[in-house]
Design a protein around this motif. Structure first.
Motif, PDB file in Angstrom:
ATOM      1  N   VAL A   1      11.091   6.124  -0.102  1.00 41.99           N
ATOM      2  CA  VAL A   1      11.025   4.755   0.424  1.00 41.99           C
ATOM      3  C   VAL A   1      11.257   4.701   1.938  1.00 41.99           C
ATOM      4  N   PRO A   2      12.212   5.461   2.488  1.00 42.47           N
ATOM      5  CA  PRO A   2      12.351   5.424   3.952  1.00 42.47           C
ATOM      6  C   PRO A   2      11.076   5.798   4.692  1.00 42.47           C
ATOM      7  N   GLN A   3      10.278   6.709   4.141  1.00 45.57           N
ATOM      8  CA  GLN A   3       9.034   7.090   4.795  1.00 45.57           C
ATOM      9  C   GLN A   3       8.050   5.917   4.799  1.00 45.57           C
ATOM     10  N   ALA A   4       7.969   5.218   3.665  1.00 43.90           N
ATOM     11  CA  ALA A   4       7.079   4.064   3.583  1.00 43.90           C
ATOM     12  C   ALA A   4       7.509   2.968   4.553  1.00 43.90           C
ATOM     13  N   LEU A   5       8.803   2.754   4.663  1.00 43.50           N
ATOM     14  CA  LEU A   5       9.297   1.738   5.598  1.00 43.50           C
ATOM     15  C   LEU A   5       9.028   2.149   7.043  1.00 43.50           C
TER      16      LEU A   5
ATOM     17  N   LEU B   1       0.822  -1.207   0.000  1.00 40.95           N
ATOM     18  CA  LEU B   1       0.000   0.000   0.000  1.00 40.95           C
ATOM     19  C   LEU B   1       0.856   1.257   0.000  1.00 40.95           C
ATOM     20  N   TYR B   2       1.913   1.258   0.799  1.00 39.05           N
ATOM     21  CA  TYR B   2       2.722   2.457   0.951  1.00 39.05           C
ATOM     22  C   TYR B   2       3.825   2.599  -0.104  1.00 39.05           C
ATOM     23  N   LEU B   3       4.187   1.498  -0.767  1.00 41.03           N
ATOM     24  CA  LEU B   3       5.278   1.554  -1.739  1.00 41.03           C
ATOM     25  C   LEU B   3       4.806   1.579  -3.189  1.00 41.03           C
ATOM     26  N   TRP B   4       3.607   1.061  -3.439  1.00 39.19           N
ATOM     27  CA  TRP B   4       3.144   0.913  -4.817  1.00 39.19           C
ATOM     28  C   TRP B   4       3.008   2.282  -5.495  1.00 39.19           C
ATOM     29  N   GLY B   5       3.675   2.437  -6.638  1.00 41.28           N
ATOM     30  CA  GLY B   5       3.574   3.682  -7.399  1.00 41.28           C
ATOM     31  C   GLY B   5       4.126   4.891  -6.684  1.00 41.28           C
ATOM     32  N   LEU B   6       5.034   4.681  -5.731  1.00 42.67           N
ATOM     33  CA  LEU B   6       5.520   5.780  -4.901  1.00 42.67           C
ATOM     34  C   LEU B   6       6.252   6.838  -5.713  1.00 42.67           C
ATOM     35  N   GLY B   7       6.943   6.409  -6.759  1.00 43.74           N
ATOM     36  CA  GLY B   7       7.719   7.359  -7.548  1.00 43.74           C
ATOM     37  C   GLY B   7       6.887   8.389  -8.283  1.00 43.74           C
ATOM     38  N   ALA B   8       5.572   8.160  -8.378  1.00 43.22           N
ATOM     39  CA  ALA B   8       4.720   9.106  -9.103  1.00 43.22           C
ATOM     40  C   ALA B   8       4.681  10.476  -8.441  1.00 43.22           C
TER      41      ALA B   8
ATOM     42  N   MET C   1       1.072  10.484   4.832  1.00 44.03           N
ATOM     43  CA  MET C   1       2.372  10.870   5.369  1.00 44.03           C
ATOM     44  C   MET C   1       3.437   9.797   5.178  1.00 44.03           C
ATOM     45  N   PHE C   2       3.053   8.529   5.150  1.00 49.81           N
ATOM     46  CA  PHE C   2       4.038   7.478   4.945  1.00 49.81           C
ATOM     47  C   PHE C   2       4.372   7.292   3.455  1.00 49.81           C
TER      48      PHE C   2
ATOM     49  N   ALA D   1     -11.407   2.772   1.913  1.00 49.68           N
ATOM     50  CA  ALA D   1     -11.590   3.294   0.559  1.00 49.68           C
ATOM     51  C   ALA D   1     -10.882   4.628   0.397  1.00 49.68           C
ATOM     52  N   TYR D   2     -10.990   5.475   1.406  1.00 49.76           N
ATOM     53  CA  TYR D   2     -10.348   6.791   1.347  1.00 49.76           C
ATOM     54  C   TYR D   2      -8.828   6.659   1.361  1.00 49.76           C
ATOM     55  N   THR D   3      -8.321   5.657   2.095  1.00 49.11           N
ATOM     56  CA  THR D   3      -6.881   5.411   2.129  1.00 49.11           C
ATOM     57  C   THR D   3      -6.375   4.943   0.773  1.00 49.11           C
ATOM     58  N   LEU D   4      -7.108   4.022   0.143  1.00 54.72           N
ATOM     59  CA  LEU D   4      -6.712   3.561  -1.195  1.00 54.72           C
ATOM     60  C   LEU D   4      -6.724   4.713  -2.190  1.00 54.72           C
ATOM     61  N   ALA D   5      -7.723   5.581  -2.072  1.00 54.13           N
ATOM     62  CA  ALA D   5      -7.785   6.747  -2.952  1.00 54.13           C
ATOM     63  C   ALA D   5      -6.605   7.681  -2.696  1.00 54.13           C
ATOM     64  N   THR D   6      -6.228   7.818  -1.430  1.00 54.88           N
ATOM     65  CA  THR D   6      -5.070   8.655  -1.089  1.00 54.88           C
ATOM     66  C   THR D   6      -3.795   8.104  -1.699  1.00 54.88           C
ATOM     67  N   ALA D   7      -3.617   6.786  -1.589  1.00 57.53           N
ATOM     68  CA  ALA D   7      -2.408   6.152  -2.113  1.00 57.53           C
ATOM     69  C   ALA D   7      -2.356   6.188  -3.640  1.00 57.53           C
ATOM     70  N   ALA D   8      -3.500   6.291  -4.274  1.00 54.78           N
ATOM     71  CA  ALA D   8      -3.544   6.270  -5.742  1.00 54.78           C
ATOM     72  C   ALA D   8      -3.239   7.628  -6.362  1.00 54.78           C
ATOM     73  N   VAL D   9      -3.186   8.679  -5.539  1.00 49.91           N
ATOM     74  CA  VAL D   9      -2.992  10.032  -6.050  1.00 49.91           C
ATOM     75  C   VAL D   9      -1.575  10.500  -5.760  1.00 49.91           C
ATOM     76  N   PRO D  10      -0.823  10.966  -6.756  1.00 44.39           N
ATOM     77  CA  PRO D  10       0.493  11.562  -6.475  1.00 44.39           C
ATOM     78  C   PRO D  10       0.327  12.838  -5.662  1.00 44.39           C
ATOM     79  N   HIS D  11       1.268  13.087  -4.777  1.00 44.23           N
ATOM     80  CA  HIS D  11       1.195  14.270  -3.923  1.00 44.23           C
ATOM     81  C   HIS D  11       2.486  15.063  -4.016  1.00 44.23           C
ATOM     82  N   SER D  12       2.340  16.367  -4.056  1.00 45.96           N
ATOM     83  CA  SER D  12       3.503  17.241  -4.090  1.00 45.96           C
ATOM     84  C   SER D  12       3.123  18.556  -3.439  1.00 45.96           C
TER      85      SER D  12
END
Length: 616
Positions: free
Chosen positions: A94-98, A26-33, A136-137, A451-462
């Motif tokens: 990645v350190p944040q996800a870990l 959940l926390y690592l998938w697509g993180l580079g986006a 945040m992770f 559901a809201y968490t999955l939506a959060t993880a699916a959106v790139p953030h900057s």
């Protein structure tokens, strides 16, 4: 509500493995986006990968002009990772996800010691599926490290309370102290709860308990204070200016701009500009408002109900009862932090609420399992049923009015109310039927926040202010009780906005790289986020004139003029990018005006460029 007997099976071990693996995905998938995510901190990590001094002080650039406006523990992690794996989005994020995976594991381990593995697994699952945590992770703000260290401290307090161990209590103090080095005084909000839990329940005479707490306080001060002392004793001329302060003082930063100023709103240099202006209404409903509800509100009412129910059922337990001590620990953490967030008059952002996720998850997990065991008691079954109904209602209110999956809110409400009714009568059902009801209730309870968490993880953030939920890139959209949060990645735009960063085009990047090694700073510009974009693109130090808000008194006009005379700065970038705060120094504005008056400008990739080696 007493601690469970030791489990005779190892079923929880594969379940924990699945939980941690799922959290990692959940926390690592697509993180580079998310790219550089918060470029302000990414640029500082880049600087730390190039200069050990920049790493130690948390400088914005490798030439050590000015620091970020935080103590640098989180940057130490990112900077070391960048040194090992290169400066890129993955090495920083990645350190944040870990840290997120580690927080889930530590929370499980902590709750398990007082309430059993089932409660620990539920608590870990709730934490993993909290939108603010997923936000945040998967981001590079200091909050990820803060949460990890505070959960580690809670684990140490629980261990200390089992046998009145001063060693474990001192370790808790060390963890909180390093949490201070991640996000300063916010780390100390857990101390009243930790101290009270140990004072009430540790199996030792009162005098020893007080002495142990005194030792833990000393360890906290030592772990937090050594860095303050080193920076204070370091010659100011041989270190960067302390960003966020007006007097080049880390003490001022800790106790002023990032300390009590956050409570009173009197923050010199803040863009809010004083108490009560710019940071939303204060009060008990703040955490349920549009900016914060989507990140944290989902199980907050149920957690408070769990706290009160747990204290009621343990009211006659012995002083040393571990379950009640855990309730004091998690409940105190939740109540104190929630009240501070609700009433603080200074700078506050929705993602701060990630600090509430561990106690909410721990209380929810503990109550779910303990009340289930007591379901033959009408008060226990009623509390359990009420918690599910309350969570379903909360999810409905958070999601209502949203165009994002509009069927979800009524579905959760109906399913939650049906599950709540079934839970109330679960004691009268067969074992298999009761188990099915429990599973259904857990699924419904976690469906909204999940559901809201999955939506959060699916959106790139900057940007500087990321938001939980399905929407991104807007500042101040609908949210909370009445729609999903739309608190976007930053306001403003262009090459030099306060809260967002734009990477320069190819021509400007090439210009900044040209002969960069001949200068201390390849360029200077007002505002840290603007400097971050230029620095990350060019790989060369860029001076952030005026710091984050453009209101820090560094450099002064005289200092800047001397740097230019000495040939240490090649370009000045930007036009009209002056101080953004309503208080603080206007040195940045003086510098921008002086440059515009004395140097010719050109436009490269839409950015005004002044060549400081060639005056009019």
């Amino acid at each position: 509500m007493t601690p469970p007997a030791p489990t005779r099976t190892a079923w929880h071990r594969p379940a924990l493995a699945v939980l941690l693996l799922g959290t990692a995905v959940l926390y690592l998938w697509g993180l580079g986006a998310s790219g550089w995510a918060n470029a302000f901190y990414s640029a500082a990590a880049q600087a730390g990968s190039q200069s050990w001094k920049a790493l130690f002080f948390g400088s914005s650039d490798a030439a050590n002009a000015i620091t970020v406006d935080k103590t640098p523990a989180a940057l130490w992690v990112m900077g070391l990772s960048a040194r090992l794996f290169g400066v890129n989005a993955w090495s920083i994020l990645v350190p944040q996800a870990l840290m997120g995976v580690g927080s889930v594991w530590l929370l499980y381990a902590t709750v398990r010691r007082t309430s059993g593995p089932a409660a620990g697994l539920v608590a870990g699952l709730v934490l993993a599926l909290t939108p603010a945590a997923a936000l945040m992770f998967r981001f590079n703000n200091p909050d990820a490290l803060l949460v990890l260290l505070l959960v580690a401290a809670a684990y140490c307090v629980v261990r200390a309370g089992e046998k009145a161990s001063p060693r474990w209590l001192a370790l808790a103090g060390v963890a909180v102290g390093f949490g201070f080095l991640a996000k300063m005084l916010q780390a100390f909000l857990v101390l009243p709860a930790f101290a009270l839990a140990y004072l009430v329940a540790a199996p030792a005479p009162l005098g020893k308990r007080l002495l142990h707490l005194l030792g833990a306080f000393a360890s906290t001060v030592a772990a937090a204070g050594w860095y303050l002392v080193v920076v204070a004793l370091w010659p100011a001329a041989d270190r960067p200016f302390i960003g966020g302060s007006q007097t080049n003082s880390l003490w001022e930063l800790v106790f002023g701009y990032n300390g009590f100023g956050r409570i009173t709103g009197d923050e010199v240099g803040s863009v809010g500009g004083g108490a009560g202006r710019g940071w939303g209404s204060t009060g008990l409903t703040r955490l349920f408002g549009s900016e914060m509800a989507g990140g944290i509100a989902w199980l907050l009412p149920a957690a408070l109900l769990a706290l009160f129910a747990g204290l009621w059922f343990t009211r006659r337990a012995p002083r040393t009862d571990r379950s009640r001590a855990a309730l004091i620990l998690w409940g105190g953490w939740l109540v104190v932090t929630a009240l501070v967030f609700s009433y603080m008059g200074g700078i506050i952002h929705p993602y701060y609420t990630v600090a509430l996720a561990p106690p909410i998850a721990a209380l929810a997990g503990t109550a779910a399992v303990q009340l289930w065991r007591l379901r033959s008691n009408p008060a226990a079954s009623g509390s359990l049923s009420g918690g599910v109904a309350l969570t379903a209602l909360t999810a409905y209110l958070v999601l209502s009015g949203s165009t994002w999956h509009p069927w979800l809110a009524p579905t959760i409400l109906v399913g939650g109310l049906l599950a709540a009714v079934a839970l109330f009568f679960a004691a009268h059902l067969t074992r298999w039927a009761a188990t099915a009801v429990a599973v259904l209730a857990l699924i419904v309870t976690l469906s909204g926040t999940g559901a809201y968490t999955l939506a959060t993880a699916a959106v790139p953030h900057s940007g500087a202010i990321p938001s939980a939920g399905p929407s991104s890139g807007r500042f101040g959209g609908p949210g909370g009780f009445g729609g999903p949060a739309g608190f976007g990645g930053g306001r403003g735009g262009g090459p030099g906005s306060l809260l967002s960063t734009t990477l320069p085009g190819a021509s400007l990047t090439a210009l900044l790289r040209q002969d960069a090694s001949q200068y201390t700073w390849t360029a200077a510009t007002v505002l840290s986020n603007a400097a971050a974009g230029y620095q990350l693109a060019s790989g060369a130090p860029v001076m952030a004139v005026g710091g984050f808000n453009g209101t820090d008194p560094y450099p002064t006009l005289a200092q800047f003029q001397q740097y230019v005379a000495d040939g240490r700065i090649h370009y000045f970038l930007g036009e009209g990018m002056t101080m953004q705060g309503s208080t603080g120094s206007d040195a940045a504005q003086q510098i921008a005006e002086w440059v515009a008056e004395h140097y010719r400008s050109s436009t490269v990739d839409g950015v005004t460029v002044y060549d400081l080696t060639s005056s009019d």
